[in-house]
Motif scaffolding. Structure first.
Motif, PDB file in Angstrom:
ATOM      1  N   ARG A 299      11.801 -35.852 -46.434  1.00 40.36           N
ATOM      2  CA  ARG A 299      12.205 -35.589 -44.909  1.00 40.36           C
ATOM      3  C   ARG A 299      13.646 -36.074 -44.759  1.00 40.36           C
ATOM      4  O   ARG A 299      14.467 -35.369 -44.059  1.00 40.36           O
ATOM      5  N   MET A 300      14.191 -37.173 -45.532  1.00 37.80           N
ATOM      6  CA  MET A 300      15.725 -37.382 -45.365  1.00 37.80           C
ATOM      7  C   MET A 300      16.302 -36.408 -46.016  1.00 37.80           C
ATOM      8  O   MET A 300      17.466 -36.178 -45.125  1.00 37.80           O
ATOM      9  N   VAL A 301      16.122 -35.855 -47.107  1.00 34.19           N
ATOM     10  CA  VAL A 301      16.749 -34.610 -47.580  1.00 34.19           C
ATOM     11  C   VAL A 301      16.892 -33.605 -46.546  1.00 34.19           C
ATOM     12  O   VAL A 301      17.996 -32.860 -46.234  1.00 34.19           O
ATOM     13  N   ASP A 302      15.906 -33.247 -45.868  1.00 30.30           N
ATOM     14  CA  ASP A 302      15.925 -32.370 -44.649  1.00 30.30           C
ATOM     15  C   ASP A 302      16.774 -32.663 -43.710  1.00 30.30           C
ATOM     16  O   ASP A 302      17.367 -31.785 -43.046  1.00 30.30           O
ATOM     17  N   LEU A 303      16.690 -33.791 -43.327  1.00 32.44           N
ATOM     18  CA  LEU A 303      17.551 -34.366 -42.032  1.00 32.44           C
ATOM     19  C   LEU A 303      19.121 -34.125 -42.430  1.00 32.44           C
ATOM     20  O   LEU A 303      19.969 -33.708 -41.679  1.00 32.44           O
ATOM     21  N   VAL A 304      19.722 -34.527 -43.815  1.00 35.12           N
ATOM     22  CA  VAL A 304      20.831 -34.506 -44.246  1.00 35.12           C
ATOM     23  C   VAL A 304      21.297 -32.914 -43.862  1.00 35.12           C
ATOM     24  O   VAL A 304      22.311 -32.267 -43.739  1.00 35.12           O
ATOM     25  N   THR A 305      20.352 -32.030 -44.644  1.00 29.72           N
ATOM     26  CA  THR A 305      20.510 -30.624 -44.631  1.00 29.72           C
ATOM     27  C   THR A 305      20.555 -30.213 -43.161  1.00 29.72           C
ATOM     28  O   THR A 305      21.657 -29.370 -42.846  1.00 29.72           O
ATOM     29  N   GLU A 306      19.992 -30.348 -42.164  1.00 23.66           N
ATOM     30  CA  GLU A 306      19.988 -30.305 -40.721  1.00 23.66           C
ATOM     31  C   GLU A 306      21.283 -30.489 -40.279  1.00 23.66           C
ATOM     32  O   GLU A 306      21.821 -29.445 -39.592  1.00 23.66           O
ATOM     33  N   VAL A 307      21.614 -31.656 -40.382  1.00 23.40           N
ATOM     34  CA  VAL A 307      22.958 -32.182 -39.657  1.00 23.40           C
ATOM     35  C   VAL A 307      24.335 -31.483 -40.317  1.00 23.40           C
ATOM     36  O   VAL A 307      25.356 -31.499 -39.568  1.00 23.40           O
ATOM     37  N   VAL A 308      24.278 -30.997 -41.338  1.00 21.81           N
ATOM     38  CA  VAL A 308      25.494 -30.167 -42.074  1.00 21.81           C
ATOM     39  C   VAL A 308      25.404 -28.909 -41.696  1.00 21.81           C
ATOM     40  O   VAL A 308      26.032 -28.147 -42.426  1.00 21.81           O
ATOM     41  N   GLY A 314      27.878 -27.349 -51.643  1.00 18.06           N
ATOM     42  CA  GLY A 314      29.455 -27.602 -51.243  1.00 18.06           C
ATOM     43  C   GLY A 314      29.852 -28.678 -50.528  1.00 18.06           C
ATOM     44  O   GLY A 314      31.185 -28.873 -50.256  1.00 18.06           O
ATOM     45  N   LYS A 315      28.782 -29.218 -49.610  1.00 16.89           N
ATOM     46  CA  LYS A 315      29.142 -30.402 -48.388  1.00 16.89           C
ATOM     47  C   LYS A 315      29.337 -31.688 -49.259  1.00 16.89           C
ATOM     48  O   LYS A 315      28.589 -31.967 -50.369  1.00 16.89           O
ATOM     49  N   ARG A 316      30.299 -32.393 -48.712  1.00 21.13           N
ATOM     50  CA  ARG A 316      30.564 -33.655 -49.006  1.00 21.13           C
ATOM     51  C   ARG A 316      29.682 -34.980 -48.507  1.00 21.13           C
ATOM     52  O   ARG A 316      29.930 -34.844 -47.270  1.00 21.13           O
ATOM     53  N   ILE A 317      28.732 -35.305 -49.309  1.00 21.68           N
ATOM     54  CA  ILE A 317      27.666 -36.351 -48.631  1.00 21.68           C
ATOM     55  C   ILE A 317      27.965 -37.782 -49.088  1.00 21.68           C
ATOM     56  O   ILE A 317      27.847 -37.933 -50.369  1.00 21.68           O
ATOM     57  N   ALA A 318      28.430 -38.765 -48.321  1.00 25.62           N
ATOM     58  CA  ALA A 318      28.492 -40.168 -48.518  1.00 25.62           C
ATOM     59  C   ALA A 318      27.107 -40.674 -48.539  1.00 25.62           C
ATOM     60  O   ALA A 318      26.482 -40.583 -47.793  1.00 25.62           O
ATOM     61  N   VAL A 319      26.711 -41.316 -49.743  1.00 28.02           N
ATOM     62  CA  VAL A 319      25.381 -42.011 -49.857  1.00 28.02           C
ATOM     63  C   VAL A 319      25.930 -43.548 -49.762  1.00 28.02           C
ATOM     64  O   VAL A 319      26.407 -43.967 -50.773  1.00 28.02           O
ATOM     65  N   GLY A 380      36.496 -38.187 -45.692  1.00 33.15           N
ATOM     66  CA  GLY A 380      36.533 -36.609 -45.714  1.00 33.15           C
ATOM     67  C   GLY A 380      34.855 -36.106 -45.968  1.00 33.15           C
ATOM     68  O   GLY A 380      34.543 -34.963 -46.123  1.00 33.15           O
ATOM     69  N   ALA A 381      34.015 -37.157 -45.585  1.00 36.53           N
ATOM     70  CA  ALA A 381      32.542 -36.470 -45.814  1.00 36.53           C
ATOM     71  C   ALA A 381      32.062 -35.850 -44.679  1.00 36.53           C
ATOM     72  O   ALA A 381      32.331 -35.860 -43.660  1.00 36.53           O
ATOM     73  N   ASP A 382      31.403 -34.750 -45.033  1.00 33.69           N
ATOM     74  CA  ASP A 382      30.726 -33.882 -44.004  1.00 33.69           C
ATOM     75  C   ASP A 382      29.444 -34.375 -43.309  1.00 33.69           C
ATOM     76  O   ASP A 382      29.002 -34.247 -42.144  1.00 33.69           O
ATOM     77  N   ALA A 383      28.873 -35.410 -44.039  1.00 35.07           N
ATOM     78  CA  ALA A 383      27.626 -36.241 -43.445  1.00 35.07           C
ATOM     79  C   ALA A 383      27.728 -37.557 -44.287  1.00 35.07           C
ATOM     80  O   ALA A 383      27.953 -37.554 -45.412  1.00 35.07           O
ATOM     81  N   VAL A 384      27.083 -38.588 -43.604  1.00 34.58           N
ATOM     82  CA  VAL A 384      27.038 -39.791 -44.254  1.00 34.58           C
ATOM     83  C   VAL A 384      25.399 -40.230 -44.218  1.00 34.58           C
ATOM     84  O   VAL A 384      24.792 -40.053 -43.217  1.00 34.58           O
ATOM     85  N   ALA A 385      24.795 -40.659 -45.467  1.00 31.19           N
ATOM     86  CA  ALA A 385      23.631 -40.847 -45.589  1.00 31.19           C
ATOM     87  C   ALA A 385      23.275 -42.516 -45.845  1.00 31.19           C
ATOM     88  O   ALA A 385      23.751 -43.061 -46.793  1.00 31.19           O
ATOM     89  N   LEU A 386      22.716 -43.151 -44.767  1.00 29.80           N
ATOM     90  CA  LEU A 386      22.751 -44.834 -45.181  1.00 29.80           C
ATOM     91  C   LEU A 386      21.234 -44.971 -45.535  1.00 29.80           C
ATOM     92  O   LEU A 386      20.271 -44.495 -44.891  1.00 29.80           O
ATOM     93  N   LEU A 387      21.226 -45.259 -46.873  1.00 31.83           N
ATOM     94  CA  LEU A 387      19.892 -45.223 -47.695  1.00 31.83           C
ATOM     95  C   LEU A 387      19.267 -46.714 -48.105  1.00 31.83           C
ATOM     96  O   LEU A 387      17.935 -46.689 -48.293  1.00 31.83           O
ATOM     97  N   THR A 388      20.220 -47.522 -48.122  1.00 30.37           N
ATOM     98  CA  THR A 388      19.916 -48.865 -48.262  1.00 30.37           C
ATOM     99  C   THR A 388      20.231 -49.890 -47.263  1.00 30.37           C
ATOM    100  O   THR A 388      21.615 -49.993 -47.205  1.00 30.37           O
ATOM    101  N   GLU A 389      19.723 -50.868 -46.670  1.00 28.85           N
ATOM    102  CA  GLU A 389      20.273 -51.378 -45.465  1.00 28.85           C
ATOM    103  C   GLU A 389      21.182 -52.875 -45.717  1.00 28.85           C
ATOM    104  O   GLU A 389      20.402 -53.843 -45.403  1.00 28.85           O
ATOM    105  N   TRP A 390      21.686 -52.901 -46.942  1.00 30.14           N
ATOM    106  CA  TRP A 390      22.626 -53.925 -46.902  1.00 30.14           C
ATOM    107  C   TRP A 390      23.327 -54.302 -45.860  1.00 30.14           C
ATOM    108  O   TRP A 390      23.762 -53.556 -44.875  1.00 30.14           O
TER     109      TRP A 390
END
Length: 446
Positions: A299-308, A314-319, A380-390
């Motif tokens: 579902r997280m992959v789907d959300l990132v895909t939706e938002v871009v 070819g999209k730059r995704i910051a993890v 320059g990211a097309d989306a940022v995905a926050l995946l660990t709550e540091w």
């Protein structure tokens, strides 16, 4: 007391250092010479807050040493088995080769009155089998089972000040109980509860605890799916039901779900053992728990895909975040790195960072693009995905992040950001393009 610890990975290294800190004389034994060299220099081969200082202090005191020579255990009376029990390939069962090898390696060096103490997480029935192996060797040594309840990031505290002690002992083994009481004298003096049980009960305590916690995490993630469909706020839902004393708020944080080297592996191993015992129906609910947990990653992959815009190629995704949880460098079965790898497989230009888990991630997944800082990741990211709550990610300045990215969109996979604050910051540099925060467990866009 004189203690040996067989296996100096995460569990063993922490246990050895803590036992030495409590005043015992401890030798840690491991077959990995490189690991022994690091530990002997006071450098743990993994990240755990507080452990380097504890190691250096214990080594300097002369109470702690590490070696590859199993014969070094001869002076010890209590021998802890702390080796790994990984999941077998192609099956959910646990691999007990390392536990068996550790006990068999000890046998020639045991003396009358010695106590072998299992700490590794094992299928129920293992302790009884190993106890017979120790007994039949004729040394006069006995075996006990003393499960661990460590939380990565809090392992030192959990060892020095445990919330409970569980002893699995053979019937009438007062000597084993007395020896363990001596090992844990400081914790017992502080009133730590002690449960003396048979082998099977002691083995079940650890896996039963994990089997209880895992459904709680998956429950709130299942509720997140319902909340997404209905427009409800899953965080408020968790707060509200968490006030019920029978439920409690802990482990009700919706998001990517659980991972790491223990919880997923342990519940799968528990199911495998239940099937061997003919009681698999009793644990059938754990299959759905595992399924819900894994579904969150997709579902997280789907959300990132939706938002871009529907295609990450070819999209730059910051993890942001690769470890399975903060305050750890463990990426075993990490939901975060799983999502990063899936996005890369779909053609995304994934730029990943983590405060501690870069090297462990690089060793397992060398093809990802790793950077050392958040600034480098989000630029320059097309989306940022926050995946660990540091903590450092929870404290990010939304204005600074918004000014660095190409598209102001962040997908919060851990529900750890304040969406109101982040959305409000979107207009600071470009009012026509507000920052878009998409929470990974409550997916309304506002």
């Amino acid at each position: 007391m004189k203690i040996s610890v067989i296996g100096c990975g995460y569990l063993g290294a922490v246990h050895a250092a803590c036992m030495a800190d409590l005043g015992h004389e401890v030798v840690g034994v491991d077959v990995d010479a490189a690991k022994v060299a690091l530990l002997s220099a006071g450098t743990p081969p993994f990240f755990e807050p507080g452990l380097p200082e504890l190691l250096r202090s214990a080594i300097a005191s002369g109470r702690l040493s590490f070696t590859t020579d199993i014969s070094a255990v001869r002076e010890a009376t209590v021998h802890f088995i702390a080796v790994g029990t990984p999941q077998l390939a192609q099956t959910a069962a646990l691999d007990l080769r390392y536990v068996d090898a550790a006990v068999e390696g000890l046998l020639p060096h045991l003396r009358d009155g010695d106590l072998v103490v299992g700490k590794s997480t094992v299928p129920v029935g293992t302790a009884a089998r190993l106890a017979e192996l120790v007994r039949s060797a004729g040394s006069g040594a006995t075996l006990a089972w003393n499960p661990e309840f460590l939380r990565e990031g809090f392992a030192v505290k959990d060892t020095l000040a445990p919330d409970r002690l569980v002893y699995g002992l053979a019937p009438g083994d007062s000597v084993g109980e007395r020896l363990l009481d001596s090992v844990y004298a400081s914790a017992l003096a502080l009133g730590t509860p002690k449960v003396v049980a048979d082998f099977a009960t002691a083995e079940l305590v650890k896996v039963a605890a994990n089997a209880f916690l895992a459904p709680k995490i998956s429950f709130i993630n299942a509720m997140a799916e319902v909340a997404e469909a209905t427009g409800a706020d899953v965080t408020q839902l968790a707060d509200a039901i968490g006030y019920d004393a029978r439920i409690g708020r802990k482990f009700l944080n919706a998001g990517l779900g659980f991972g790491g080297g223990c919880l997923p592996k342990d519940i799968r191993g528990f199911m495998a053992r239940a099937e061997e015992l003919g009681v698999d129906q009793a644990l059938s609910f754990l299959r759905e728990v595992d399924s819900i947990n894994l579904r969150r990653r997709g579902r997280m992959v789907d959300l990132v895909t939706e938002v871009v815009g529907g295609d990450v190629a070819g999209k730059r995704i910051a993890v942001l975040g690769l470890a399975f949880k903060p305050d750890s460098d463990d990426v075993r079965d990490s939901p975060a790195i799983d999502v990063a790898v899936r996005l890369a497989a779909l053609g995304a230009d994934v730029v990943a960072t983590d405060p501690e888990a870069l090297e462990t991630s690089r060793r397992r997944f060398p093809d990802l693009n790793y950077v050392a800082s958040v600034d480098d990741a989000v630029r320059g990211a097309d989306a940022v995905a926050l995946l660990t709550e540091w903590k450092t990610y929870r404290a990010l300045d939304p204005t600074l992040v918004g000014s660095a990215v190409a598209t102001r969109a962040i997908v919060d996979g851990r529900n750890c950001l304040d969406p109101v604050q982040w959305r409000a910051a979107g207009g600071c540099t470009e009012p026509s393009a507000p920052l878009n925060v998409l929470a990974g467990a409550n997916t309304q866009m506002r």
